[in-house]
Scaffold this active site. Structure first.
Site, PDB file in Angstrom:
ATOM      1  N   ALA A   1      -8.473  -4.219  34.145  1.00  0.00           N
ATOM      2  CA  ALA A   1      -8.769  -4.055  32.727  1.00  0.00           C
ATOM      3  C   ALA A   1      -8.816  -2.575  32.378  1.00  0.00           C
ATOM      4  O   ALA A   1      -9.402  -1.775  33.118  1.00  0.00           O
ATOM      5  CB  ALA A   1     -10.102  -4.710  32.398  1.00  0.00           C
ATOM      6  N   ALA A   2      -8.194  -2.210  31.252  1.00  0.00           N
ATOM      7  CA  ALA A   2      -8.138  -0.803  30.845  1.00  0.00           C
ATOM      8  C   ALA A   2      -9.539  -0.228  30.678  1.00  0.00           C
ATOM      9  O   ALA A   2      -9.788   0.932  31.011  1.00  0.00           O
ATOM     10  CB  ALA A   2      -7.349  -0.679  29.546  1.00  0.00           C
ATOM     11  N   CYS A   3     -10.488  -1.056  30.212  1.00  0.00           N
ATOM     12  CA  CYS A   3     -11.832  -0.528  29.960  1.00  0.00           C
ATOM     13  C   CYS A   3     -12.575  -0.251  31.262  1.00  0.00           C
ATOM     14  O   CYS A   3     -13.668   0.287  31.245  1.00  0.00           O
ATOM     15  CB  CYS A   3     -12.627  -1.453  29.049  1.00  0.00           C
ATOM     16  SG  CYS A   3     -12.574  -3.162  29.529  1.00  0.00           S
ATOM     17  N   HIS A   4     -11.989  -0.626  32.410  1.00  0.00           N
ATOM     18  CA  HIS A   4     -12.625  -0.321  33.699  1.00  0.00           C
ATOM     19  C   HIS A   4     -11.976   0.865  34.395  1.00  0.00           C
ATOM     20  O   HIS A   4     -12.298   1.160  35.536  1.00  0.00           O
ATOM     21  CB  HIS A   4     -12.553  -1.532  34.632  1.00  0.00           C
ATOM     22  CG  HIS A   4     -13.550  -2.576  34.270  1.00  0.00           C
ATOM     23  ND1 HIS A   4     -13.448  -3.871  34.666  1.00  0.00           N
ATOM     24  CD2 HIS A   4     -14.660  -2.501  33.515  1.00  0.00           C
ATOM     25  CE1 HIS A   4     -14.465  -4.556  34.184  1.00  0.00           C
ATOM     26  NE2 HIS A   4     -15.206  -3.748  33.471  1.00  0.00           N
TER      27      HIS A   4
END
Ligand SMILES: Cc1ncc(COP(=O)(O)O)c(C=O)c1O
Length: 440
Positions: free
Chosen positions: A381-384
């Site tokens: 996930a990009a947010c990780h």
């Protein structure tokens, strides 16, 4: 669709420095984007509609004269388009800033509704049955952070109890029986995503909804609300709220070639299905989400929804064909050194998502990606992406061994990805793997 990402090259270049590069990617190489689960570019027609709205529909949609009316008409049209995309009615769509807000709205609503609708006698009965008396949320352990952390926050604030049902390590799906087993007398919401952002695995939402609804029928005290986060599914597989049987469905524009705007489908907001605002203000969106509407972005969302309704089957078959070609080429080149983390027996997977690990001690996902000359993709996930080089907790939850998860690459293709792009990416990966292995 190879593209020159002038600005991106710079940004990516900085990120590489952080990773102690073994090999400097060629900054002039044409980049190939395979991270369509992180976000998508906007379709030209969408940009056109946004641009027209910026020029012509800048009025306040609440104003009672022509500029306001023009903006209002655009919003109404978008509402219809978004509703049609998910098989719902226009009045069931509430526009939001995006998926995070829509997901927050659902969890907060469920908790508040439980508190408001239960009598004091029911509350104390709930406590006597061995429960805390708090509303209880059932979700899975592979949800996006906008569900996971909202649930955690409500729990930490003493407002809710939360059960995160683990996905099966065989199918990577959350199994219906496990959801049903987690239900308690105080359960107010079941929230499970429609498709996972890292593995692409499609969850059995119609079956979950059917079973939970029959529990609701059997016990008149139960009123479990049903939510699915369809962020990753829209524009990739058919999504129909009637077939799914949900009360709420989260819609995220930037995953289907729309701008950063979103919506929440609610089956009869405030009448059949509760919806409590988190913001208070000028009454827009029937008070469920006040604030002057972002007309141009809503216009773009509506156009992108219209494109999905008209073209879904061709988008879907193109992505399926490209993904099959990608997997075949990867298998040809890396043979027994490859493992697909998006293949699970009996589970359907999004047509565009290929999660793969190339096996070897120096082939961690972050290292491979930072040394690729052309490929733009992510390890999860990009947010990780700021969470260091730890293997994805989602892959670990799906039973992927730690050393395999550490090497994972999430390759997600798009509507415009070509076989030439795939050939170039596979060659890029082959060269990178050869180089990293030699340097070790
Ligand atoms: C499954 C899922 N849900 C929710 C979101 C959040 O959406 P937004 O970025 O619009 O807040 C994302 C975006 O990455 C997602 O993948």
């Amino acid at each position: 669709m190879a593209e020159k990402f002038a600005d991106l090259t710079l940004v990516v270049g900085h990120a590489h420095n952080d990773h102690n590069l073994h090999h400097n990617p060629d900054m002039n190489a044409e980049r190939i984007y395979m991270d369509y689960n992180a976000t998508t570019p906007m379709e030209p027609e969408v940009i056109q509609v946004i641009s027209e709205a910026l020029h012509e529909a800048w009025g306040n949609p609440s104003s009672n004269y022509i500029t306001g009316a023009r903006a209002k008409a655009i919003i109404n049209q978008s509402r219809q388009n978004v509703a049609r995309m998910v098989g719902g009615k226009a009045e069931d769509i509430v526009f939001t800033s995006g998926g995070t807000e829509a997901n927050n709205l659902v969890l907060h609503t469920a908790v508040e509704h439980f508190r408001k609708s239960r009598s004091a006698a029911e509350h104390s009965e709930g406590r006597q049955n061995g429960c805390t008396g708090l509303p209880h949320i059932v979700t899975s352990n592979v949800e996006h952070d906008s569900i996971r952390l909202t649930a955690k926050h409500l729990e930490a604030a003493g407002k809710a109890d939360v059960t995160c049902v683990p996905v099966s390590k065989v199918t990577a799906r959350v199994e219906v029986e496990d959801i049903i087993a987690a239900v308690r007398p105080n359960t107010c919401l079941v929230s499970v995503m429609l498709a996972n952002n890292e593995t692409g695995v499609v969850m059995p939402i119609p079956e979950i909804c059917q079973r939970v609804k029959s529990l609701n029928k059997q016990n008149e005290r139960l009123r479990i609300l049903l939510h699915t986060d369809a962020a990753q599914a829209l524009g990739k597989i058919p999504v129909d709220v009637q077939e799914l049987g949900v009360d709420y469905l989260t819609i995220v524009g930037h995953k289907f070639y729309a701008p950063r705007a979103g919506a929440l489908y609610v089956n009869g907001p405030g009448t059949k299905t509760p919806l409590y605002p988190m913001l208070f203000g000028g009454g827009q969106e029937r008070n469920f989400r006040p604030g002057t509407e972002n007309t141009p972005m809503i216009a773009g969302l509506g156009k992108a929804a219209e494109l999905v309704t008209a073209n879904l089957s061709s988008y879907q078959s193109h992505m399926l064909m490209i993904k099959a070609y990608l997997e075949e080429r990867l298998q040809d080149v890396f043979r027994d050194k490859i493992r697909f983390n998006s293949h699970y027996p009996g589970s359907d997977v999004l047509p565009n998502t290929c999660n793969v690990s190339i096996l070897g001690p120096v082939l961690q996902g972050w290292r491979v990606l930072s040394n690729c000359r052309r490929l733009l993709a992510s390890v999860g996930a990009a947010c990780h992406s700021a969470s260091g080089h730890r293997p994805s907790h989602i892959l670990l939850s799906c039973g992927v061994p730690t050393e395999v998860a550490a090497n994972a690459l999430r390759l997600s293709v798009g509507r415009g990805t070509t076989k030439e792009d795939v050939d170039a990416v596979v060659e890029d990966l082959r060269e990178t793997v050869e180089l990293l292995t030699k340097m070790n």
